[in-house]
Enzyme design. Structure first.
Site, short mmCIF file in Angstrom:
data_model
loop_
_atom_site.label_atom_id
_atom_site.label_comp_id
_atom_site.label_asym_id
_atom_site.label_seq_id
_atom_site.Cartn_x
_atom_site.Cartn_y
_atom_site.Cartn_z
N ASP A 119 15.48 0.44 -21.14
CA ASP A 119 14.81 1.72 -20.88
C ASP A 119 15.29 2.75 -21.88
OD1 ASP A 119 13.08 2.68 -18.21
OD2 ASP A 119 13.95 4.30 -19.41
N LYS B 135 2.58 6.74 2.17
CA LYS B 135 2.40 5.69 3.17
C LYS B 135 3.78 5.36 3.74
CE LYS B 135 3.14 1.71 0.34
NZ LYS B 135 2.74 0.37 0.01
N CYS C 102 -1.15 4.45 -7.35
CA CYS C 102 -2.03 3.40 -7.88
C CYS C 102 -3.52 3.62 -7.63
CB CYS C 102 -1.62 2.04 -7.31
SG CYS C 102 -0.06 1.48 -7.95
N GLY D 262 -3.83 7.42 -0.88
CA GLY D 262 -3.18 8.15 -1.97
C GLY D 262 -2.25 7.23 -2.71
N ASN E 238 -7.62 -3.52 -7.08
CA ASN E 238 -7.25 -2.23 -6.48
C ASN E 238 -8.47 -1.41 -6.09
OD1 ASN E 238 -4.55 -2.57 -6.35
ND2 ASN E 238 -4.01 -1.13 -7.96
N ARG F 116 3.06 -4.00 -3.63
CA ARG F 116 2.88 -2.81 -2.81
C ARG F 116 4.20 -2.08 -2.75
NH1 ARG F 116 1.86 -5.54 2.63
NH2 ARG F 116 3.35 -6.91 1.61
N PHE G 101 -6.52 -3.46 5.66
CA PHE G 101 -7.10 -2.36 4.87
C PHE G 101 -8.37 -1.80 5.48
CE2 PHE G 101 -4.88 -1.15 1.02
CZ PHE G 101 -3.74 -1.89 1.25
N LYS H 223 -5.39 6.66 -9.32
CA LYS H 223 -5.32 6.52 -10.78
C LYS H 223 -6.15 5.32 -11.25
CE LYS H 223 -1.47 4.55 -12.75
NZ LYS H 223 -1.26 3.74 -13.91
N LYS I 40 19.27 6.83 -16.99
CA LYS I 40 18.87 5.80 -16.02
C LYS I 40 19.65 4.50 -16.24
CE LYS I 40 14.40 5.17 -14.90
NZ LYS I 40 13.02 4.69 -15.14
C1 UDX Z 1 -1.49 -0.69 -3.96
C2 UDX Z 1 -1.95 -2.15 -3.84
O1 UDX Z 1 -1.90 -2.56 -2.45
C3 UDX Z 1 -1.07 -3.04 -4.71
O2 UDX Z 1 -1.55 -4.36 -4.66
C4 UDX Z 1 -1.10 -2.52 -6.15
O3 UDX Z 1 -0.30 -3.29 -6.99
C5 UDX Z 1 -0.69 -1.06 -6.18
O4 UDX Z 1 -1.50 -0.29 -5.32
P1 UDX Z 1 0.43 0.80 -2.93
O5 UDX Z 1 -0.09 1.92 -3.77
O6 UDX Z 1 1.90 0.57 -2.85
O7 UDX Z 1 -0.19 -0.58 -3.41
O8 UDX Z 1 -0.07 1.11 -1.45
P2 UDX Z 1 -0.97 0.45 -0.33
O9 UDX Z 1 -0.12 -0.15 0.73
O10 UDX Z 1 -2.01 -0.42 -0.90
O11 UDX Z 1 -1.65 1.78 0.29
C6 UDX Z 1 -2.39 2.67 -0.52
C7 UDX Z 1 -2.90 3.86 0.28
O12 UDX Z 1 -3.94 3.47 1.16
C8 UDX Z 1 -1.86 4.55 1.15
O13 UDX Z 1 -2.01 5.95 1.06
C9 UDX Z 1 -2.18 4.04 2.55
O14 UDX Z 1 -1.75 4.91 3.56
C10 UDX Z 1 -3.70 3.96 2.48
N1 UDX Z 1 -4.30 3.00 3.43
C11 UDX Z 1 -4.00 1.67 3.36
C12 UDX Z 1 -5.22 3.45 4.37
O15 UDX Z 1 -5.53 4.66 4.46
N2 UDX Z 1 -5.79 2.54 5.23
C13 UDX Z 1 -5.52 1.20 5.18
O16 UDX Z 1 -6.07 0.44 5.96
C14 UDX Z 1 -4.58 0.76 4.22
#
Ligand code: UDX
Length: 429
Positions: A30, A320, A260, A257, A208, A154, A249, A263, A35
């Site tokens: 890095d 989350k 990932c 939010g 995604n 995740r 999901f 964006k 870091k």
């Molecule tokens: C996500 C993908 O799941 C992962 O595979 C990828 O590599 C990166 O993006 P992450 O951003 O860590 O991972 O969060 P994730 O658990 O997917 O949740 C994303 C958002 O969706 C959170 O704000 C969560 O609260 C919201 N969410 C998720 C909902 O509102 N409802 C759902 O049923 C599931």
């Protein structure tokens, strides 16, 4: 095998650590000297369950080390991973300048055959550009291969997801690096999909965006449920039992939010545009997500009327559960909207309070979740932390000026909450 990771952020650190855990020799590089120093001294710059223990274990075993020198990383490894940030530009497209910079650095340091693997989330056709850049800047003209190997981690489950992946995607420009990549991932016993490099890059954005679409779909249904008297959780259960759809999901919420989904969605829409296709479906996914937050906020305003000087408790600041990450967190967005209207906030999050402080000056951080509602005119649940389900709701009702609960994550049962004396508003029920 000997591996280096260029970029020791969230993805690079988890990837490097987990590769060391299965027995590979890993160097994490890095450019941030502070870091690297922190990691060398046993510190961990991010919170991720299980990560700290694995870092300590593998550093002690001599399989994991840290450096600021890309040259050292490249020289001492056969497979070089790129895991640098690919942040959004103001127009939603992807800033690939770190990627390009690292490709040049790798090219400058290569003196023999290397496999260069892109782990960062990038637009389709980036791998081809990386290969072109390395070819151009590598003075010693050695052989190399560029591979796309997207991550599907995740946050909050990154170590678990890395160690038990549901699939490994390997995108290649030729068959030459395939055997080494398979060997690298052999300890994980996961299905390996070998594709052309463009398909691998597309798989990441497509997957995604599909997950975001699933959430926006159920959130759109939540509107219909509210206006028809149906219950979105029952609808989700009913449709989710079809294995072609699946229940995961499909939890209606105040919106998705994180670093990932928002964006990647913007990037994918932009990528499609550049490829000549208007991905209106995904623009609608974004619109529904914003609208869902607007609707939730409106519910609060309609119930409390004037927010100025109202005391509001907020449970959850992270985007989350299981993370301290507040980037693009709907909870933070909501808090900022409430503050803008003059509300006084008492907030709690099991992990994210520290990081939220910078974004939310003038809030009262409450270490005990059960004390957040004390003296409040309303309580809001903004993050799906499972421990919030165990909130002492009887106490909250007694201690609140008015027992009004806005549940942005459907953690409680509406009937039970109303029987307890709450004015209870949730999503799609
Ligand atoms: C996500 C993908 O799941 C992962 O595979 C990828 O590599 C990166 O993006 P992450 O951003 O860590 O991972 O969060 P994730 O658990 O997917 O949740 C994303 C958002 O969706 C959170 O704000 C969560 O609260 C919201 N969410 C998720 C909902 O509102 N409802 C759902 O049923 C599931």
């Amino acid at each position: 095998m000997k591996i280096s990771l260029i970029g020791t952020g969230y993805v690079g650190l988890v990837t490097g650590t987990c590769f060391a855990e299965v027995g590979h020799d890993v160097i994490c590089v890095d450019c941030d000297a502070a870091k690297v120093e922190l990691l060398r001294n046993g510190g961990v710059p991010i919170y991720e369950p299980g990560l700290e223990e694995l870092i300590q274990k593998n550093v002690a075993a001599g399989r994991l080390s840290f450096t600021t020198s890309t040259k050292e990383g490249v020289e001492k490894s056969d497979i070089v991973f790129i895991a640098v940030p690919t942040p959004p530009l103001p127009d939603g497209s992807v800033d690939l300048s770190y990627m390009e910079g690292v490709a040049r650095d790798i090219a400058g340091a290569m003196t023999q055959y290397k496999i260069v693997v892109d782990k960062s989330t990038v637009p389709v056709k980036t791998g081809e550009k990386v290969a072109e850049t390395i070819r151009r800047y590598c003075k010693s003209k050695v052989e190399f291969d560029v591979v796309s190997n997207p991550e599907f981690l995740r946050e909050g489950f990154a170590v678990e997801d890395f160690l038990k992946p549901d699939r490994i995607v390997i995108g290649v420009l030729s068959q030459r690096p395939v055997a080494a990549m398979r060997e690298l991932y052999a300890p994980f016993h996961a299905p390996v999909i070998v594709t052309d490099i463009n398909s691998a890059e597309l798989i990441k954005h497509a997957s995604n965006s599909f997950l975001a679409l699933k959430i926006s779909y159920i959130n759109a249904l939540s509107i219909l449920c509210e206006s028809s008297g149906a219950n979105v959780q029952e609808v989700a259960n009913g449709i989710g039992m079809d294995p072609r759809i699946g229940r995961r999901f499909l939890d209606a919420s105040l919106g998705f939010g994180g670093s990932c989904f928002p964006k990647d969605l913007s990037a994918f829409i932009k990528i499609a545009e550049q490829l000549g296709y208007d991905f209106a479906l995904l623009r609608e996914v974004q619109r529904i997500n914003t609208h869902q937050m607007d609707r939730f906020f409106k519910k609060i305003v309609e119930t409390l009327w004037v927010l100025k000087q109202k005391k509001i408790g907020v449970l959850g600041l992270a985007f989350k559960q299981n993370t301290d990450d507040v980037r693009m967190s709907p909870a933070i967005d909501l808090c900022q909207r409430l503050q803008k209207e003059g509300a006084l906030l008492r907030v709690h999050d099991p992990k994210a309070m520290e990081k939220a402080r910078a974004l939310l000056p003038d809030v009262t951080c409450v270490p005990d979740m059960n004390a957040v509602a004390d003296g409040c005119d309303a309580l809001v649940i903004a993050t799906e932390w499972p421990q919030f389900k165990k909130l002492d709701v009887e106490r909250a009702r007694r201690m609140m000026t008015h027992p009004i609960l806005f549940d942005g994550r459907n953690l409680f049962d509406p009937e039970e909450m109303e029987n307890l004396g709450f004015i209870y508003k949730s999503i799609g029920r």
